[in-house]
Scaffold this motif. Sequence first.
Motif, PDB file in Angstrom:
ATOM      1  N   SER A  32      68.884  55.995 100.758  1.00 10.31           N
ATOM      2  CA  SER A  32      68.790  57.200  99.928  1.00 10.31           C
ATOM      3  C   SER A  32      69.733  57.244  98.727  1.00 10.31           C
ATOM      4  CB  SER A  32      69.057  58.424 100.813  1.00 10.31           C
ATOM      5  OG  SER A  32      69.302  59.572 100.039  1.00 10.31           O
ATOM      6  N   SER A  33      69.167  57.624  97.571  1.00  7.04           N
ATOM      7  CA  SER A  33      69.999  57.813  96.370  1.00  7.04           C
ATOM      8  C   SER A  33      70.857  59.065  96.499  1.00  7.04           C
ATOM      9  CB  SER A  33      69.107  57.914  95.120  1.00  7.04           C
ATOM     10  OG  SER A  33      68.264  59.051  95.186  1.00  7.04           O
ATOM     11  N   ASN A  82      70.807  54.665 104.697  1.00  6.14           N
ATOM     12  CA  ASN A  82      71.029  56.082 104.410  1.00  6.14           C
ATOM     13  C   ASN A  82      69.672  56.767 104.221  1.00  6.14           C
ATOM     14  OD1 ASN A  82      73.860  55.669 104.286  1.00  6.14           O
ATOM     15  ND2 ASN A  82      73.704  54.992 102.161  1.00  6.14           N
ATOM     16  N   ALA A  83      69.595  58.041 104.547  1.00  5.93           N
ATOM     17  CA  ALA A  83      68.307  58.737 104.423  1.00  5.93           C
ATOM     18  C   ALA A  83      68.511  60.218 104.146  1.00  5.93           C
ATOM     19  CB  ALA A  83      67.485  58.565 105.698  1.00  5.93           C
ATOM     20  N   SER A  84      67.686  60.745 103.255  1.00  7.55           N
ATOM     21  CA  SER A  84      67.725  62.186 102.985  1.00  7.55           C
ATOM     22  C   SER A  84      66.560  62.878 103.673  1.00  7.55           C
ATOM     23  CB  SER A  84      67.713  62.456 101.479  1.00  7.55           C
ATOM     24  OG  SER A  84      66.657  61.767 100.851  1.00  7.55           O
ATOM     25  N   SER A 177      61.257  58.127  97.765  1.00  6.50           N
ATOM     26  CA  SER A 177      62.501  58.883  97.897  1.00  6.50           C
ATOM     27  C   SER A 177      62.421  59.950  98.990  1.00  6.50           C
ATOM     28  CB  SER A 177      62.830  59.560  96.560  1.00  6.50           C
ATOM     29  OG  SER A 177      63.843  60.522  96.707  1.00  6.50           O
ATOM     30  N   GLY A 178      63.495  60.063  99.767  1.00  5.33           N
ATOM     31  CA  GLY A 178      63.583  61.137 100.764  1.00  5.33           C
ATOM     32  C   GLY A 178      63.638  62.497 100.105  1.00  5.33           C
ATOM     33  N   SER A 283      68.739  68.284 105.953  1.00  2.00           N
ATOM     34  CA  SER A 283      69.802  67.484 106.562  1.00  2.00           C
ATOM     35  C   SER A 283      69.851  66.108 105.912  1.00  2.00           C
ATOM     36  CB  SER A 283      69.542  67.317 108.070  1.00  2.00           C
ATOM     37  OG  SER A 283      69.518  68.560 108.716  1.00  2.00           O
ATOM     38  N   LEU A 284      71.041  65.500 105.929  1.00  2.00           N
ATOM     39  CA  LEU A 284      71.232  64.131 105.437  1.00  2.00           C
ATOM     40  C   LEU A 284      71.638  63.239 106.611  1.00  2.00           C
ATOM     41  CD1 LEU A 284      73.240  64.875 102.159  1.00  2.00           C
ATOM     42  CD2 LEU A 284      70.772  64.511 102.396  1.00  2.00           C
TER      43      LEU A 284
END
Length: 344
Positions: A32-33, A82-84, A177-178, A283-284
């Motif tokens: 994730s950005s 990583n993930a959004s 993108s998340g 949530s992240l």
Amino acid sequence: MLKKLTALAIAGMALSTTVQAADRDYISIVGSSTVYPFSTVVAERFGKETKFKTPKVESTGSGGGFKLFCAGAGGNTPDITNASRKIKSSEVELCAKNGVKDIMEVVIGFDGIVLANAKSAKQYDLSLRDIYLALARNVPNPDGSHTLVENPYKTWQQVNPKLPNNKIEVMGPPPTSGTRDAFAELAMEGGCKSFDWIKSMKKTDKNKYKAVCHGVREDGAYIEAGENDNLIVKKLQNNPTMLGIFGFSYLEQNEDVVQGSKINGMAPEFEDISDGSYPVSRSLYFYVKKQHIDQVPGIEEYLAEFTSKRAMGQEGYLADKGMIPLSKEYYAKVKNNVAKGVTL
């Protein structure tokens, strides 16, 4: 004999390569950005303050990160993504198919998705319905019938007479993108289901309902910016009537030049995102290959640093970077799960 020796040599080279890959001496992180700046600051501190090398962090988008993460186990694949958004069941299945079976899920905090514009222009005040009507590929027929038409709206005022007569031009993330996924689920669908006849479609045809509510127009009103939120901020400065979609942390970092729109009358504020009252809160996460912990040095220590009170706590350095921290109770649960190595 020569053939046998050659075969043994080749086998030995293959074994050596496998061992070398497994013995990678730095942590590889993708995804994730939105989570990227938080992950980067932890990685930099970790590299400076421990005996381990600074982890390599790449911004690939949540979807792209899961694709790399689930490609297999071993040193040529990432250790952490990583993930959004939450991992999808299809991604868990892809991971399992490729030998990635023990996945740890770590919730790190909350974020709000903002629709921002240049501070030099007037602040937008949008409802979720306004957002849906402005950006959906297909929308309810303006004649009031229960039919869908290709989006006819060119200006915000056509969507809602109370809005400015500005061209609908929104720059945002791509489908990988998340942030895009969360925006579609929280903002687009939130506005879409305000039409009762579309909301009822969810019970009769779930796939059609999702296509109607999540489908983004492709006629130029929505502009994909890639996984680069800084580019969106620069574009907004150059075009005061344009809106951009990104995480709350980027709004905080650039509050001297951009402002968040009100959504359903509520501006994006730290407290309102943390208690979930801001309409577009999420949530992240990050996800860890548990089988890599014994293969790559530093993963266990990196997890301890990321979930430490000084990083993720209410007054931690990640909150200073714009992340909305977990409640004390939720934080204690996450930290305990990480310490125990709990998997999905």
